[in-house]
Design a protein around this motif. Structure first.
Motif, mmCIF file in Angstrom:
data_model
loop_
_atom_site.group_PDB
_atom_site.id
_atom_site.type_symbol
_atom_site.label_atom_id
_atom_site.label_comp_id
_atom_site.label_asym_id
_atom_site.label_seq_id
_atom_site.Cartn_x
_atom_site.Cartn_y
_atom_site.Cartn_z
ATOM 1 N N PRO A 631 7.372 -2.207 -20.628
ATOM 2 C CA PRO A 631 8.573 -2.953 -21.016
ATOM 3 C C PRO A 631 8.539 -4.471 -20.770
ATOM 4 O O PRO A 631 9.357 -5.198 -21.303
ATOM 5 C CB PRO A 631 9.658 -2.315 -20.166
ATOM 6 N N HIS A 632 7.603 -4.971 -19.917
ATOM 7 C CA HIS A 632 7.643 -6.396 -19.570
ATOM 8 C C HIS A 632 6.333 -7.056 -19.957
ATOM 9 O O HIS A 632 5.283 -6.683 -19.445
ATOM 10 C CB HIS A 632 7.876 -6.573 -18.061
ATOM 11 N N GLY A 633 6.388 -8.028 -20.860
ATOM 12 C CA GLY A 633 5.147 -8.633 -21.302
ATOM 13 C C GLY A 633 5.223 -10.138 -21.401
ATOM 14 O O GLY A 633 5.786 -10.824 -20.544
ATOM 15 N N SER A 634 4.662 -10.653 -22.448
ATOM 16 C CA SER A 634 4.588 -12.096 -22.695
ATOM 17 C C SER A 634 5.593 -12.442 -23.797
ATOM 18 O O SER A 634 5.814 -11.644 -24.718
ATOM 19 C CB SER A 634 3.167 -12.438 -23.138
ATOM 20 N N PRO A 635 6.211 -13.583 -23.726
ATOM 21 C CA PRO A 635 5.988 -14.703 -22.781
ATOM 22 C C PRO A 635 6.964 -14.727 -21.614
ATOM 23 O O PRO A 635 7.021 -15.707 -20.886
ATOM 24 C CB PRO A 635 6.200 -15.909 -23.678
ATOM 25 N N GLU A 636 7.746 -13.652 -21.409
ATOM 26 C CA GLU A 636 8.753 -13.678 -20.348
ATOM 27 C C GLU A 636 8.127 -13.697 -18.959
ATOM 28 O O GLU A 636 8.609 -14.391 -18.062
ATOM 29 C CB GLU A 636 9.676 -12.463 -20.467
ATOM 30 N N HIS A 682 7.615 -13.321 -5.152
ATOM 31 C CA HIS A 682 6.439 -13.255 -6.013
ATOM 32 C C HIS A 682 6.876 -13.200 -7.476
ATOM 33 O O HIS A 682 7.906 -12.598 -7.801
ATOM 34 C CB HIS A 682 5.609 -12.020 -5.658
ATOM 35 N N PRO A 683 6.096 -13.810 -8.391
ATOM 36 C CA PRO A 683 6.490 -13.781 -9.804
ATOM 37 C C PRO A 683 6.520 -12.379 -10.409
ATOM 38 O O PRO A 683 7.070 -12.197 -11.506
ATOM 39 C CB PRO A 683 5.432 -14.662 -10.488
ATOM 40 N N SER A 684 5.962 -11.390 -9.736
ATOM 41 C CA SER A 684 6.045 -10.007 -10.233
ATOM 42 C C SER A 684 7.401 -9.380 -9.945
ATOM 43 O O SER A 684 7.719 -8.316 -10.494
ATOM 44 C CB SER A 684 4.948 -9.148 -9.598
ATOM 45 N N THR A 699 2.520 -4.536 -8.553
ATOM 46 C CA THR A 699 3.100 -4.765 -7.237
ATOM 47 C C THR A 699 2.388 -5.983 -6.653
ATOM 48 O O THR A 699 1.338 -5.866 -6.035
ATOM 49 C CB THR A 699 2.925 -3.541 -6.327
ATOM 50 N N GLY A 700 2.976 -7.143 -6.889
ATOM 51 C CA GLY A 700 2.255 -8.364 -6.584
ATOM 52 C C GLY A 700 1.213 -8.581 -7.662
ATOM 53 O O GLY A 700 1.502 -8.505 -8.858
ATOM 54 N N ASP A 701 -0.036 -8.802 -7.252
ATOM 55 C CA ASP A 701 -1.096 -9.068 -8.218
ATOM 56 C C ASP A 701 -1.930 -7.833 -8.539
ATOM 57 O O ASP A 701 -2.885 -7.923 -9.309
ATOM 58 C CB ASP A 701 -2.022 -10.167 -7.680
ATOM 59 N N MET A 702 -1.605 -6.683 -7.932
ATOM 60 C CA MET A 702 -2.407 -5.470 -8.157
ATOM 61 C C MET A 702 -1.640 -4.493 -9.032
ATOM 62 O O MET A 702 -0.533 -4.080 -8.701
ATOM 63 C CB MET A 702 -2.771 -4.795 -6.831
ATOM 64 N N SER A 712 10.989 6.145 -8.328
ATOM 65 C CA SER A 712 11.868 6.208 -9.492
ATOM 66 C C SER A 712 12.405 4.833 -9.859
ATOM 67 O O SER A 712 12.637 4.550 -11.032
ATOM 68 C CB SER A 712 13.036 7.146 -9.205
ATOM 69 N N LEU A 713 12.643 3.991 -8.879
ATOM 70 C CA LEU A 713 13.142 2.638 -9.116
ATOM 71 C C LEU A 713 12.267 1.655 -8.369
ATOM 72 O O LEU A 713 11.666 1.993 -7.348
ATOM 73 C CB LEU A 713 14.580 2.485 -8.610
ATOM 74 N N GLY A 714 12.217 0.425 -8.868
ATOM 75 C CA GLY A 714 11.457 -0.588 -8.160
ATOM 76 C C GLY A 714 11.755 -1.958 -8.715
ATOM 77 O O GLY A 714 12.519 -2.111 -9.671
ATOM 78 N N GLY A 715 11.137 -2.949 -8.135
ATOM 79 C CA GLY A 715 11.417 -4.324 -8.526
ATOM 80 C C GLY A 715 10.192 -5.075 -8.964
ATOM 81 O O GLY A 715 9.978 -6.210 -8.519
ATOM 82 N N PHE A 716 9.354 -4.461 -9.814
ATOM 83 C CA PHE A 716 8.135 -5.118 -10.281
ATOM 84 C C PHE A 716 7.998 -4.963 -11.792
ATOM 85 O O PHE A 716 8.469 -3.983 -12.375
ATOM 86 C CB PHE A 716 6.902 -4.523 -9.594
ATOM 87 N N VAL A 717 7.301 -5.910 -12.406
ATOM 88 C CA VAL A 717 7.134 -5.893 -13.855
ATOM 89 C C VAL A 717 6.048 -4.904 -14.258
ATOM 90 O O VAL A 717 5.110 -4.638 -13.504
ATOM 91 C CB VAL A 717 6.804 -7.295 -14.399
ATOM 92 N N CYS A 718 6.179 -4.379 -15.478
ATOM 93 C CA CYS A 718 5.269 -3.363 -15.987
ATOM 94 C C CYS A 718 4.891 -3.719 -17.420
ATOM 95 O O CYS A 718 5.715 -3.555 -18.330
ATOM 96 C CB CYS A 718 5.926 -1.986 -15.958
ATOM 97 N N PRO A 719 3.664 -4.171 -17.691
ATOM 98 C CA PRO A 719 3.305 -4.636 -19.035
ATOM 99 C C PRO A 719 2.962 -3.528 -20.025
ATOM 100 O O PRO A 719 2.905 -3.781 -21.220
ATOM 101 C CB PRO A 719 2.088 -5.519 -18.785
ATOM 102 N N ALA A 720 2.691 -2.298 -19.561
ATOM 103 C CA ALA A 720 2.310 -1.224 -20.486
ATOM 104 C C ALA A 720 2.616 0.121 -19.851
ATOM 105 O O ALA A 720 2.687 0.250 -18.627
ATOM 106 C CB ALA A 720 0.828 -1.322 -20.850
ATOM 107 N N THR A 721 2.774 1.132 -20.713
ATOM 108 C CA THR A 721 3.067 2.492 -20.257
ATOM 109 C C THR A 721 2.215 3.477 -21.046
ATOM 110 O O THR A 721 2.150 3.400 -22.282
ATOM 111 C CB THR A 721 4.551 2.830 -20.445
ATOM 112 N N ILE A 722 1.570 4.392 -20.347
ATOM 113 C CA ILE A 722 0.712 5.395 -20.996
ATOM 114 C C ILE A 722 1.568 6.318 -21.857
ATOM 115 O O ILE A 722 2.629 6.764 -21.435
ATOM 116 C CB ILE A 722 -0.057 6.201 -19.941
ATOM 117 N N VAL A 723 1.106 6.615 -23.053
ATOM 118 C CA VAL A 723 1.832 7.539 -23.920
ATOM 119 C C VAL A 723 1.692 8.951 -23.376
ATOM 120 O O VAL A 723 0.740 9.278 -22.661
ATOM 121 C CB VAL A 723 1.319 7.458 -25.377
ATOM 122 N N GLY A 724 2.653 9.802 -23.740
ATOM 123 C CA GLY A 724 2.693 11.143 -23.159
ATOM 124 C C GLY A 724 1.434 11.944 -23.365
ATOM 125 O O GLY A 724 0.978 12.655 -22.457
ATOM 126 N N ALA A 725 0.828 11.860 -24.537
ATOM 127 C CA ALA A 725 -0.358 12.657 -24.831
ATOM 128 C C ALA A 725 -1.587 12.218 -24.058
ATOM 129 O O ALA A 725 -2.583 12.951 -23.987
ATOM 130 C CB ALA A 725 -0.652 12.610 -26.338
#
Length: 982
Positions: A631-636, A682-684, A699-702, A712-725
């Protein structure tokens, strides 16, 4: 009647007495050992006091301390229950010397009937029929001579004790001579009395007993005859009244003989006169007198409508007995539930009861429930299941049904053994003898864990769905494709539970024949030393040992599926083990050596099936995994250059990876922001929002791929998510593997889901889906799917894989107004009850919708969210549920310190909050002293906006009510927890 009574016992009988006292308006005092401070009888009593250490000799047999507690609390009487001190004449005398009423027979009656040779003398004088036997014998030669005179076989008996201790069958003079000294030693060591006598052995005998009750002044009532013939090593297992196949005249004769014996000594309180019924002669013979309440007294209570504990209290208080004994009505049976493993020669079992479910319409006298710790120190009796019917056939049908419906998990019990006995023709026909169970064939469908392996857990599919909003992850198999294919090959239901094997596998011994299959990462598995193939079901014979070993360089998780699955209770809808939450599986943890797993009784009858080699999930060291951007990518958040780098990098799997998440090593992110603003340093950092399973979370830079046991909840950005299959691949990543993420679109994700669905259904070879470019360089692959409104009235819907949508509201700031909007939409979606929605998880200023893409179209979800957003009322008209909760707080406790040390050792030593989290809080808040941190934290009230991270809060085996989510809750710490008073 007394006003306060001390209960000098534990377990079921202590609870039974305490409840009767409460019903009569009498206050109770319980005693307990250090090991049972949290036992049920302690909780149910009005007062409770520790009387010593765990060993019974230092606690429940500590006569001086028990009497001291009675005197200190003002108790007027002591009820001994059964066992322990109940037949101890010295204890009864000590109570009387202390001015306490002993609720039971007189000390003299305890003494004379406690010696079997004295009991025989009194029985003979009262005209009670006796087996041929001797007086006390001085030597082995005297015993051999007496036995020869009586005629073999004989029973050599210690005059003291009970429960089968100090008894030996002898069929020759040599056996008598060899056993004499042993029986004598047993009598001295266990009961302080070494006398031995000989009695004729009845080969085909039933154990019948008369419940008598005396007022101590010469009046004795009898309350029917019980049949206790179902015994294992002289330990009763099933009891019933009246006895089947015994004439009314014989029953009346035994009752009359018992009354005569009781009247001859002016018997007081409850007692039992026991008889051996010679099935060949059709006659009873006196055995012994039990001068206490019997474990099986409940069946007598059911057919007579009495409360024998209340009668004991009445007589002890100086009241009389009824004019006549109540006439028995119907038939009752009791089954004793023990913590023991019948498949291992009935060795006692201890541990945590994780599940206990009792059917309606039965009497359950017990001291356990889900969450009860059963220690190894005491008698293994857990409880008694009692049924009452119109006649024996009705009672037996109710017993069989109740045993089938009663379920206890977490420790081994004799429940399945009892089911086998009750279902058998011998017990059903009323032909049970005291020796029958000695040769009863019991074959449990179970598996013994000889070696646990590195990390072996019970899992099922789809896991624990629907509790993400309260922080409970789904768990389930990490490689769900391999697991589901295994169940498909066996013909199992989709939700059948099996074993997930991580790294080194377990060693298992099967106690019954089974059909199994191994899938996932291939290991050098062997059955009784002979290699077995993966992906091909095979038969396992009773007694065979399966070694699962470790994967051969490719993949990290194997799966063992068993025809019929594993017999385990569902917790929050699933049998899957969640080790951090300590629930699911056999005991809320990975399996351990000595565990027993029971196979399901319903074994599917299907033709053998195999899976072609080219259709099996392929294990590699260089992985390509399909993802959807967001859900979180560029350029945000990230620079465009870094997003390209992210998708073009071969990431390396970190050694510190598990079911909670797979850590990755690779290039440091390129951030657009210098920090996370009010969300963190941290910017993440972002405000809390829900995560999707398989999302890549920075989580930070890793980056970490969040697993099925993750937060279930957290405060870090996520640039991609694996599809179910493609999620199955996450379960097979092993340290050192490389991973490249390939960007898919919704069409590719759908086609791959359909291909897998067909594979699982038909086990055939559907067409492969064509590859796609890996870089998200077009509008079609934007993180944002939908935007509506402006500023604080905006709603943005982001892509989170192919089964999740993340709706964010307003601007990136902490705002109660925004949180209220989230909650209103959340509540409205719950009310709508949309088919296909699996989870709704609100965050600080966001709402995640987890849905089934094959049942609910993504566009329809977006349309519903848009409509509900348009329909939001003005903020000052919103009414939300809230409540005030008072909870303790923990301050710098040893567990927190240990967690910090482990984090520094296994993750990174240079995190800002290491090595001292409180010092970190002091520093970033500009406070002068640690005490300032304490003052701020403990003097505040808290408004809880969201509950995140892995759910750890509920006790084992206590279902959590989903309504307990705290949305807008004021929190006032009422007291402080420290390591000293925790």
């Amino acid at each position: 009647m007394f006003t306060k009574v001390l209960v000098a016992n534990r377990g079921e009988i202590a609870c039974r007495v305490i409840r009767t006292l409460r019903r009569l308006g009498v206050r109770s005092v319980a005693v307990f050992s250090e090991a049972e401070a949290n036992a049920r009888h302690v909780a149910e009593a009005d007062e409770a006091f520790c009387v010593g250490e765990a060993p019974v000799a230092r606690s429940y047999l500590n006569q001086g301390e028990i009497i001291a507690v009675a005197l200190r609390t003002g108790a007027q009487a002591v009820h001994p229950g059964y066992g322990l001190l109940s037949e101890n004449a010295g204890f009864a005398e000590a109570c009387e010397r202390a001015g306490l009423v002993f609720i039971g027979p007189t000390p003299e009656q305890l003494r004379v009937f406690g010696l079997k040779h004295e009991a025989r003398r009194l029985a003979r004088a009262a005209g009670v029929p006796l087996l041929p036997g001797s007086e006390l014998l001085a030597s082995a030669s005297d015993a051999a001579s007496a036995a020869s005179g009586i005629g073999f076989p004989v029973m050599l008996k210690s005059t003291a004790g009970g429960g089968g201790i100090g008894m030996r069958v002898c069929r020759s003079e040599e056996e008598v001579g060899a056993a004499f000294e042993s029986i004598e030693r047993l009598g001295v060591s266990h009961f302080g009395q070494g006398g031995v006598f000989v009695e004729k052995l009845v080969e085909r005998a039933r154990h019948l007993e008369v419940q008598m009750f005396g007022d101590g002044a010469g009046r004795v009532l009898s309350l029917g005859v019980r049949d206790c013939s179902a015994q294992r090593r002289n330990q009763k297992v099933l009891e019933e009244t009246p006895p089947a196949g015994v004439s009314a005249e014989a029953v009346a004769a035994m009752e009359d003989a018992a009354r005569r014996l009781g009247e001859s000594v002016n018997y007081r309180s409850a007692g039992t006169v026991e008889f051996l019924w010679d099935m060949d002669a059709g006659a009873p013979y006196f055995l012994e007198v039990n001068t206490r309440l019997q474990v099986e007294h409940g069946v007598t209570e059911l057919v007579t409508g009495t409360d024998l504990v209340a009668w004991m209290l009445d007589v002890a208080a100086g009241n009389g007995l009824p004019e006549s004994a109540p006439k028995p009505q119907g038939h009752a049976i009791e089954a004793r539930i023990y913590a023991e493993d019948p498949a291992k020669d009935f060795q006692p079992s201890s541990g945590l009861v994780t599940h206990c479910s009792v059917p309606d319409g039965v009497r359950w006298d017990s001291w356990i429930d889900a969450g009860t710790e059963v220690t190894p120190y005491y008698d293994p009796l857990l409880g008694k299941l009692l049924v009452h019917g119109a006649d024996r056939a009705d009672s037996l049908a109710k017993l069989r049904d109740a045993l089938d419906k009663l379920s206890i998990y977490g420790i081994e019990t004799n429940l399945r053994y009892l089911r086998s006995i009750a279902a058998g023709e011998v017990y059903g026909g009323g032909r049970m003898t005291t020796r029958f169970l000695g040769s009863f064939p019991y074959r449990p469908r179970s598996i013994d864990l000889l070696k646990p392996g590195t990390m072996t857990t019970v899992q099922d599919w789809p896991g624990r769905v629907g509790y993400w909003e309260v922080g409970v992850p789904p768990s389930g198999p990490m490689d769900a494709l391999s697991f589901r294919l295994g169940n498909r090959l066996l013909g199992n239901p989709e939700d059948a539970a099996g074993l997930e094997i991580t790294a080194v596998g377990p060693r298992l011994r099967f106690n019954a024949p089974a059909r199994v299959v191994l899938t996932g990462a291939v290991t050098a598995a062997a059955l009784d030393g002979v290699p077995v193939a993966f992906w091909e079901p095979f038969e396992v014979s009773a007694g065979a040992v399966l070694d699962c070993d470790s994967p051969g360089g490719f993949g990290t998780r194997s799966y063992l599926c068993i025809a019929g699955g594993l017999d385990l209770p569902k917790y929050l809808g699933s049998r899957s083990t969640f080790t951090l939450g300590r629930f699911g599986g056999p005991a809320g943890r990975a399996i351990a050596a000595g565990d027993v797993l029971h196979m399901g009784a319903d074994v599917p009858e299907v033709a053998p099936a195999t899976l072609a080699a080219n259709l099996r999930p392929q294990m590699v060291r260089r992985w390509e995994i399909g993802v959807l951007y967001g859900p979180h990518g560029s350029p945000e958040f990230f620079t465009p250059e870094y997003i390209r780098t992210f998708f073009n990098t071969d990431w390396r799997v970190h050694y510190n990876s598990a079911r909670t998440g797979v850590r990755l090593e690779g290039p440091k992110p390129g951030w657009v922001r210098s920090d996370g603003g009010e969300a963190g340093l941290h910017p993440s950092n972002i405000h809390d929002n829900a995560y999707a399973i398989g999302t890549i979370d920075f989580t930070g830079d890793m980056p970490i791929i969040l697993g099925p046991d993750g937060p279930s909840l957290g405060g870090f950005v996520c640039p991609a998510t694996i599809v179910g299959a493609e999620l199955w691949k996450m379960g097979q990543l092993r340290p050192g593997d490389s991973v490249r993420f390939k960007v898919w679109d919704d069409t590719r994700a759908r086609l791959e889901r359909e291909r897998q669905a067909r594979l699982l259904r038909d086990l055939d070879a559907p067409l492969r889906v064509p590859p796609m470019p890996s870089e998200p360089n077009s509008r079609k692959r934007s993180c944002v799917l939908f935007m509506q409104g402006q500023g604080e009235d905006a709603m943005v819907i982001r892509r989170c894989g192919d089964a999740y949508l993340l709706a964010e509201f307003g601007t990136a700031r902490l705002s109660l107004d925004l949180r209220c909007k989230v909650q209103v939409i959340y509540e409205r979606l719950k009310e709508l009850g949309i088919s296909g929605v699996l989870d709704l998880t609100p965050g600080i200023r966001s709402l995640q919708v987890h849905y089934e893409p094959d049942r609910l179209d993504q566009k329809d979800v977006i349309d519903i969210l848009s409509r509900l957003h348009d329909e939001l009322p003005p903020i000052d008209e919103m009414v939300l549920p809230s409540r005030i909760v008072h909870l303790p707080l923990s301050w710098d406790d040893p567990s927190t310190q240990l967690a910090t040390r482990k984090y520094m050792q296994s993750v990174r030593p240079d995190a800002p909050w290491c090595p001292d989290n409180i010092e970190f809080i002091r520093r970033i808040n500009g406070l002068e002293k640690r005490q300032d941190v304490y003052d701020v934290v403990f003097n505040a009230s808290y408004l809880v906006l969201g509950l995140g991270d892995v759910y750890l809060g509920a006790p084992v085996a206590t279902p959590m009510d989903p309504r307990h989510r705290l949305v807008t809750t004021k929190y006032n710490p009422a007291r402080t927890w420290t390591p000293e008073n925790a």
